[in-house]
Design an enzyme around this catalytic site. Structure first.
Site, mmCIF file in Angstrom:
data_model
loop_
_atom_site.group_PDB
_atom_site.id
_atom_site.type_symbol
_atom_site.label_atom_id
_atom_site.label_comp_id
_atom_site.label_asym_id
_atom_site.label_seq_id
_atom_site.Cartn_x
_atom_site.Cartn_y
_atom_site.Cartn_z
ATOM 1 N N LYS A 1 3.801 1.697 0.515
ATOM 2 C CA LYS A 1 3.261 0.862 1.604
ATOM 3 C C LYS A 1 2.671 -0.465 1.078
ATOM 4 O O LYS A 1 3.069 -1.536 1.534
ATOM 5 C CB LYS A 1 2.233 1.638 2.428
ATOM 6 C CG LYS A 1 2.806 2.845 3.159
ATOM 7 C CD LYS A 1 3.874 2.466 4.170
ATOM 8 C CE LYS A 1 4.269 3.649 5.040
ATOM 9 N NZ LYS A 1 5.300 3.304 6.033
ATOM 10 N N PHE B 1 -4.080 5.173 10.948
ATOM 11 C CA PHE B 1 -4.824 6.305 10.432
ATOM 12 C C PHE B 1 -4.047 7.600 10.754
ATOM 13 O O PHE B 1 -2.910 7.726 10.338
ATOM 14 C CB PHE B 1 -6.286 6.207 10.887
ATOM 15 C CG PHE B 1 -7.018 5.189 10.034
ATOM 16 C CD1 PHE B 1 -7.923 5.591 9.073
ATOM 17 C CD2 PHE B 1 -6.711 3.826 10.120
ATOM 18 C CE1 PHE B 1 -8.533 4.659 8.219
ATOM 19 C CE2 PHE B 1 -7.310 2.892 9.277
ATOM 20 C CZ PHE B 1 -8.227 3.308 8.335
ATOM 21 N N ASN B 2 -4.546 8.538 11.497
ATOM 22 C CA ASN B 2 -3.852 9.826 11.657
ATOM 23 C C ASN B 2 -3.266 9.982 13.053
ATOM 24 O O ASN B 2 -3.960 10.411 13.970
ATOM 25 C CB ASN B 2 -4.833 10.977 11.372
ATOM 26 C CG ASN B 2 -5.326 10.981 9.937
ATOM 27 O OD1 ASN B 2 -5.935 10.020 9.486
ATOM 28 N ND2 ASN B 2 -5.060 12.038 9.208
ATOM 29 N N THR C 1 -4.120 27.072 7.359
ATOM 30 C CA THR C 1 -4.968 26.996 6.162
ATOM 31 C C THR C 1 -5.838 25.754 6.228
ATOM 32 O O THR C 1 -5.331 24.650 6.440
ATOM 33 C CB THR C 1 -4.099 26.960 4.886
ATOM 34 O OG1 THR C 1 -3.262 28.125 4.873
ATOM 35 C CG2 THR C 1 -4.959 26.959 3.637
ATOM 36 N N SER D 1 0.066 1.995 6.426
ATOM 37 C CA SER D 1 -0.678 3.246 6.564
ATOM 38 C C SER D 1 -2.050 3.145 5.924
ATOM 39 O O SER D 1 -2.257 2.387 4.978
ATOM 40 C CB SER D 1 0.123 4.349 5.868
ATOM 41 O OG SER D 1 -0.667 5.492 5.664
ATOM 42 N N ALA D 2 -2.969 3.960 6.438
ATOM 43 C CA ALA D 2 -4.299 4.037 5.830
ATOM 44 C C ALA D 2 -4.243 4.678 4.448
ATOM 45 O O ALA D 2 -5.231 4.634 3.710
ATOM 46 C CB ALA D 2 -5.239 4.844 6.730
ATOM 47 N N TYR E 1 4.577 8.058 -2.120
ATOM 48 C CA TYR E 1 4.744 7.635 -0.716
ATOM 49 C C TYR E 1 3.722 6.556 -0.369
ATOM 50 O O TYR E 1 4.062 5.492 0.142
ATOM 51 C CB TYR E 1 4.581 8.819 0.251
ATOM 52 C CG TYR E 1 4.195 8.354 1.633
ATOM 53 C CD1 TYR E 1 5.092 7.618 2.414
ATOM 54 C CD2 TYR E 1 2.912 8.582 2.148
ATOM 55 C CE1 TYR E 1 4.732 7.142 3.665
ATOM 56 C CE2 TYR E 1 2.552 8.112 3.392
ATOM 57 C CZ TYR E 1 3.457 7.388 4.152
ATOM 58 O OH TYR E 1 3.089 6.902 5.378
ATOM 59 N N LEU F 1 19.278 2.020 6.594
ATOM 60 C CA LEU F 1 18.953 0.608 6.358
ATOM 61 C C LEU F 1 19.525 0.078 5.051
ATOM 62 O O LEU F 1 19.708 -1.121 4.899
ATOM 63 C CB LEU F 1 17.431 0.421 6.316
ATOM 64 C CG LEU F 1 16.687 0.304 7.640
ATOM 65 C CD1 LEU F 1 15.241 -0.041 7.377
ATOM 66 C CD2 LEU F 1 17.333 -0.736 8.536
ATOM 67 N N LEU G 1 -2.179 18.367 9.848
ATOM 68 C CA LEU G 1 -2.954 19.387 10.560
ATOM 69 C C LEU G 1 -2.401 19.703 11.948
ATOM 70 O O LEU G 1 -2.129 20.857 12.277
ATOM 71 C CB LEU G 1 -4.412 18.907 10.672
ATOM 72 C CG LEU G 1 -5.331 19.720 11.599
ATOM 73 C CD1 LEU G 1 -5.523 21.134 11.056
ATOM 74 C CD2 LEU G 1 -6.692 19.023 11.742
#
Length: 346
Positions: free
Chosen positions: A157, A182-183, A220, A129-130, A153, A64, A204
């Site tokens: 946003k 969110f996720n 972990t 993003s949250a 990061y 971009l 995760l």
């Protein structure tokens, strides 16, 4: 409203799923992606999944920040609206290389907005993003919560959100929707497209998926002494297909004459703990996930989940998939593509 939609970062995880929904919705999709953290195989597969609608997909590899190339693209194709996903997104890397993140994410967004303005394309859906909420003191997170991003990061946003607000304030022709998700987890139910992070996964679900297919020895779990029901952190996990549908709803909302610059959360409005997600994934995959318990990571929050009432009310959108659906689709993707897009063709 928008017939031809430019999707930046459209070869990535959320981008590719959104491009597929756009095609099914009768839109033409013009995708640009520098393939820095994505694969052109995803584009090919989206085309195949879309069937006859796949002919309405055009892909160009591009950064971009390459303004002449972007100008040329806008000159050649009449673009009605833009969905802007492109950006670097690894929290840890952003702490080590802040200038890389500010350069890529901010300059990429500014260049895009400048070129859009030049060509009179003033309809934008931005992938926020949250992370803008940091670790809120209370839940659920509403769109009015103060912005408290805690890493480079995350900070890119709200910076881009503010640029969008200022731009719309200066020129009322702009219509901009900022989506704070969110996720995102899961994959397309076909198992044909999904998340394929380069290097060590930061989240995760993709990490757990790699343990399940034998690419990593154990998962972990950071922190099992939080004041939650089982001691592990709670997050709002949303199926990527629900998220993609949220972008289509936002795109349609841009035709509302009352829209200026609006922000919406996209989540399920429910939290799930790390151990609950692991249990659901074990059930879906039939695999036991070896766990290593570790201390809390500095800066991790206990409980974060969305208030989704505004999106339900104004976008007429609501997440449909539950944790079981997310884990089933994630495993289907992992099982068919143990090495992501580099897996041998089945």
């Amino acid at each position: 409203m928008a017939k031809t939609v430019l999707v930046t970062g459209g070869a990535g995880f959320i981008g590719s799923h959104t491009v597929l929904q756009l095609l099914f919705g009768g839109y033409n999709a013009v995708v640009v992606d520098n393939l820095n953290n994505s694969s052109d195989i995803a584009i090919r597969r989206v085309k195949e999944l879309a069937g006859e609608f796949g002919n309405n997909l055009y892909f160009q590899q591009m950064d971009l920040r390459d303004k002449p190339a972007l100008q040329k693209l806008f000159a050649e194709r009449k673009i009605d609206a833009v969905i802007h996903f492109a950006g670097l997104k690894a929290v840890g890397e952003s702490m080590k290389k802040p200038l890389l993140y500010y350069n890529n994410n901010l300059i990429g967004a500014i260049t895009l907005l400048e070129v859009m303005a030049t060509h009179g394309c003033k309809n934008l859906v931005f992938s926020s993003s949250a992370t803008v909420y940091g670790w809120p003191k209370e839940v659920p997170c509403t769109e009015e919560f103060p912005v408290a991003a805690i890493n480079p990061y995350g900070r890119t946003k709200p910076f881009i959100e503010q640029i969008c607000r200022d731009l719309q304030h200066s020129d009322q022709e702009w219509k901009i929707i900022l989506l704070r998700y969110f996720n995102p987890v899961g994959a397309h139910p076909s198992g044909y497209i999904g998340e394929d992070p380069r290097g060590t996964p930061n989240n995760l679900m993709p990490y757990m998926q790699q343990v399940a297919v034998g690419r990593r020895p154990a998962l972990t779990v950071f922190g099992n002494d939080y004041s939650t029901k089982d001691g592990t952190g709670v997050r709002d996990y949303i199926h990527v297909v629900d998220l993609a549908e949220g972008h289509i709803a936002a795109l349609q909302k841009l035709s509302d004459p009352k829209i200026g610059c609006e922000v919406y959360n996209l989540g399920t409005g429910k939290g799930a703990s790390v151990l609950e997600i692991i249990a659901a994934f074990e059930k879906a995959s039939g695999k036991k996930i070896p766990l290593v318990m570790a201390g809390r990571r500095p800066g991790d929050g206990e409980i974060v989940y969305a208030s989704t009432e505004k999106a339900e009310r104004e976008l007429n959108w609501k997440a449909k998939y539950n944790i079981e659906d997310m884990c089933r689709d994630q495993w289907n993707w992992a099982n068919k593509n143990p090495n992501g897009y580099q897996s041998p063709e089945n």
